[in-house]
Design a protein around this motif. Structure first.
Motif, PDB file in Angstrom:
ATOM      1  N   GLN A 128      38.362  29.928  75.573  1.00 17.27           N
ATOM      2  CA  GLN A 128      39.483  29.677  76.484  1.00 17.27           C
ATOM      3  C   GLN A 128      39.124  30.150  77.901  1.00 17.27           C
ATOM      4  OE1 GLN A 128      43.083  31.677  75.359  1.00 17.27           O
ATOM      5  NE2 GLN A 128      44.359  29.993  76.035  1.00 17.27           N
ATOM      6  N   ASN A 129      38.443  31.306  77.965  1.00 20.49           N
ATOM      7  CA  ASN A 129      38.028  31.819  79.268  1.00 20.49           C
ATOM      8  C   ASN A 129      36.925  30.969  79.887  1.00 20.49           C
ATOM      9  OD1 ASN A 129      39.817  33.839  79.676  1.00 20.49           O
ATOM     10  ND2 ASN A 129      38.493  35.488  78.968  1.00 20.49           N
ATOM     11  N   VAL A 130      36.061  30.417  79.037  1.00 19.99           N
ATOM     12  CA  VAL A 130      35.006  29.519  79.543  1.00 19.99           C
ATOM     13  C   VAL A 130      35.674  28.309  80.201  1.00 19.99           C
ATOM     14  CG1 VAL A 130      33.083  28.029  78.894  1.00 19.99           C
ATOM     15  CG2 VAL A 130      33.324  30.246  77.820  1.00 19.99           C
ATOM     16  N   THR A 131      36.683  27.746  79.516  1.00 17.97           N
ATOM     17  CA  THR A 131      37.411  26.598  80.057  1.00 17.97           C
ATOM     18  C   THR A 131      38.091  26.974  81.371  1.00 17.97           C
ATOM     19  OG1 THR A 131      37.870  26.056  77.762  1.00 17.97           O
ATOM     20  CG2 THR A 131      39.036  24.776  79.391  1.00 17.97           C
ATOM     21  N   ARG A 132      38.672  28.192  81.401  1.00 17.25           N
ATOM     22  CA  ARG A 132      39.352  28.651  82.625  1.00 17.25           C
ATOM     23  C   ARG A 132      38.378  28.715  83.803  1.00 17.25           C
ATOM     24  NH1 ARG A 132      42.481  33.292  79.526  1.00 17.25           N
ATOM     25  NH2 ARG A 132      44.353  32.152  78.960  1.00 17.25           N
ATOM     26  N   ILE A 133      37.217  29.337  83.587  1.00 18.04           N
ATOM     27  CA  ILE A 133      36.243  29.476  84.691  1.00 18.04           C
ATOM     28  C   ILE A 133      35.740  28.101  85.113  1.00 18.04           C
ATOM     29  CG2 ILE A 133      34.149  30.629  85.493  1.00 18.04           C
ATOM     30  CD1 ILE A 133      34.398  32.577  83.201  1.00 18.04           C
ATOM     31  N   ARG A 134      35.482  27.232  84.124  1.00 19.65           N
ATOM     32  CA  ARG A 134      35.007  25.880  84.449  1.00 19.65           C
ATOM     33  C   ARG A 134      36.035  25.127  85.285  1.00 19.65           C
ATOM     34  NH1 ARG A 134      31.988  24.394  79.304  1.00 19.65           N
ATOM     35  NH2 ARG A 134      29.991  25.206  79.957  1.00 19.65           N
ATOM     36  N   LEU A 135      37.301  25.230  84.876  1.00 20.50           N
ATOM     37  CA  LEU A 135      38.380  24.560  85.613  1.00 20.50           C
ATOM     38  C   LEU A 135      38.463  25.100  87.039  1.00 20.50           C
ATOM     39  CD1 LEU A 135      41.471  24.083  83.278  1.00 20.50           C
ATOM     40  CD2 LEU A 135      40.498  22.405  84.821  1.00 20.50           C
ATOM     41  N   LEU A 189      30.686  26.289  92.808  1.00 19.67           N
ATOM     42  CA  LEU A 189      29.405  26.121  92.115  1.00 19.67           C
ATOM     43  C   LEU A 189      29.011  27.411  91.389  1.00 19.67           C
ATOM     44  CD1 LEU A 189      27.301  24.067  94.697  1.00 19.67           C
ATOM     45  CD2 LEU A 189      27.973  23.350  92.413  1.00 19.67           C
ATOM     46  N   ILE A 190      29.219  28.547  92.067  1.00 15.14           N
ATOM     47  CA  ILE A 190      28.906  29.842  91.440  1.00 15.14           C
ATOM     48  C   ILE A 190      29.787  30.035  90.200  1.00 15.14           C
ATOM     49  CG2 ILE A 190      29.024  32.363  91.778  1.00 15.14           C
ATOM     50  CD1 ILE A 190      28.207  31.762  94.750  1.00 15.14           C
ATOM     51  N   ALA A 191      31.079  29.651  90.309  1.00 11.66           N
ATOM     52  CA  ALA A 191      31.993  29.770  89.161  1.00 11.66           C
ATOM     53  C   ALA A 191      31.506  28.927  87.989  1.00 11.66           C
ATOM     54  CB  ALA A 191      33.401  29.352  89.573  1.00 11.66           C
ATOM     55  N   LEU A 192      30.985  27.731  88.290  1.00 15.08           N
ATOM     56  CA  LEU A 192      30.464  26.863  87.220  1.00 15.08           C
ATOM     57  C   LEU A 192      29.256  27.495  86.539  1.00 15.08           C
ATOM     58  CD1 LEU A 192      30.669  23.164  88.451  1.00 15.08           C
ATOM     59  CD2 LEU A 192      32.067  24.317  86.771  1.00 15.08           C
ATOM     60  N   ILE A 193      28.389  28.133  87.353  1.00 21.26           N
ATOM     61  CA  ILE A 193      27.207  28.805  86.780  1.00 21.26           C
ATOM     62  C   ILE A 193      27.657  29.974  85.900  1.00 21.26           C
ATOM     63  CG2 ILE A 193      25.146  30.172  87.364  1.00 21.26           C
ATOM     64  CD1 ILE A 193      24.987  28.345  89.925  1.00 21.26           C
ATOM     65  N   VAL A 194      28.657  30.724  86.393  1.00 24.26           N
ATOM     66  CA  VAL A 194      29.189  31.856  85.610  1.00 24.26           C
ATOM     67  C   VAL A 194      29.763  31.344  84.285  1.00 24.26           C
ATOM     68  CG1 VAL A 194      30.989  33.648  85.558  1.00 24.26           C
ATOM     69  CG2 VAL A 194      29.602  33.359  87.599  1.00 24.26           C
ATOM     70  N   ALA A 195      30.473  30.205  84.362  1.00 30.13           N
ATOM     71  CA  ALA A 195      31.057  29.611  83.138  1.00 30.13           C
ATOM     72  C   ALA A 195      29.962  29.239  82.141  1.00 30.13           C
ATOM     73  CB  ALA A 195      31.877  28.385  83.505  1.00 30.13           C
ATOM     74  N   GLN A 196      28.862  28.697  82.681  1.00 31.49           N
ATOM     75  CA  GLN A 196      27.734  28.305  81.814  1.00 31.49           C
ATOM     76  C   GLN A 196      27.132  29.546  81.139  1.00 31.49           C
ATOM     77  OE1 GLN A 196      27.401  25.128  81.524  1.00 31.49           O
ATOM     78  NE2 GLN A 196      25.774  25.245  80.012  1.00 31.49           N
ATOM     79  N   ALA A 197      26.974  30.613  81.933  1.00 35.87           N
ATOM     80  CA  ALA A 197      26.428  31.872  81.400  1.00 35.87           C
ATOM     81  C   ALA A 197      27.369  32.456  80.348  1.00 35.87           C
ATOM     82  CB  ALA A 197      26.217  32.871  82.527  1.00 35.87           C
TER      83      ALA A 197
END
Lengths: 212, 68
Positions: A128-135, A189-197
């Motif tokens: 759920q948090n991964v989805t949040r950061i990605r969004l 973009l940084i948020a997307l990288i964090v989500a990926q990590a």
């Protein structure tokens, strides 16, 4: 540990306030634009950052030991921007655009608040948090792109609607503040990288937990 | 899943309960259940060794490969 929780609670307080203030701000903005008859609420500011206009009376003298390094000091006005008021019929489309922009901004604050709140509970490392950061990342990239397009549009208006020589850039301005840290696009973009990590870490955690 | 865990078959053959096996191997009943239902992503050699020792069998008796 207790101090960390206190810090998280402090962040939650600030974000809750920011969310509430933003919602109230949008409601007030919509109310003012819809009820007010004044034209002043639909204005655009055209920047003249490089205007070669010296203000009289200002003087900045270098210290004697550094005199040989400084060629000239000049007090230049950078606040002499134009404020352009538009016709009334543009009010509604701009209101819709700004409301949507603000809506997404509030949603980002809401997502961030939910993310920080989850840090207090045990389900911090969750999909759920991964989805949040990605969004958050995608919305921030969208807002950054929209903001850039808006800047280009304003630039286009300032150059095509008015006399071009008033907007000419006279000098090259060097800025040492990295744009990466302030630009919404890069933060997204940084948020997307964090989500990926986060996603990868979660998969590792799941694998570790399911190893018997 | 291509790897089938036949732990319940072996338990039935040895007339042993899951709880007993979990205690003897030194894992929780919940983890044993994950292993039995095939939800586990990996099995440690130490766990496999302990299971084989308790059930007196070979790893091949517990794990089976089936081509999907």
């Amino acid at each position: 540990m207790k101090r960390n929780k206190l810090l998280i609670k402090f962040c939650i307080g600030i974000l809750t306030f920011a969310r509430l203030a933003s919602v109230i701000g949008v409601i007030v903005m919509i109310f003012i634009v819809l009820t007010s008859k004044s034209d002043d609420y639909l204005t655009m500011e055209v920047h003249r950052d490089h205007l070669n206009e010296t203000i009289q009376g200002g003087e900045l003298l270098p210290k004697p030991e550094y005199e040989h390094l400084i060629a000239e000091t000049k007090l230049v006005s950078v606040t002499n921007n134009f404020e352009v008021a538009f016709e009334n019929y543009l009010r509604l489309p701009v209101l819709v655009i700004v409301t949507v922009f603000m809506g997404f901004s509030i949603y980002v604050i809401h997502l961030l608040l939910q993310f920080v709140k989850s840090a207090l509970s045990e389900d911090f490392f969750s999909y759920q948090n991964v989805t949040r950061i990605r969004l958050m990342g995608l919305i921030l990239i969208g807002l950054g792109m929209f903001s850039s397009i808006f800047d280009i549009w304003i630039n286009w208006i300032s150059r095509s609607f008015f006399e071009a020589d008033m907007m000419e850039t006279a000098t090259v301005k060097v800025n040492f503040t990295p744009d990466v840290l302030t630009n919404t696009l890069f933060i997204g973009l940084i948020a997307l990288i964090v989500a990926q990590a986060f996603d990868y870490g979660l998969k590792l955690k799941e694998e570790q937990e399911l190893t018997i | 899943m291509a790897i089938i865990v036949n732990l319940d078959v072996m338990l039935a053959k040895r007339k042993m309960q899951s709880k007993e096996l979990a205690e003897a191997v030194g894992i929780t009943l919940a983890n044993l259940s994950i292993l039995k239902t095939g939800k586990a992503k990996a099995v440690r050699f130490s766990t496999l060794e302990a299971i084989c020792k308790v059930l007196d069998c070979q790893p091949g008796d517990i794990l089976e490969f089936k081509n999907d």
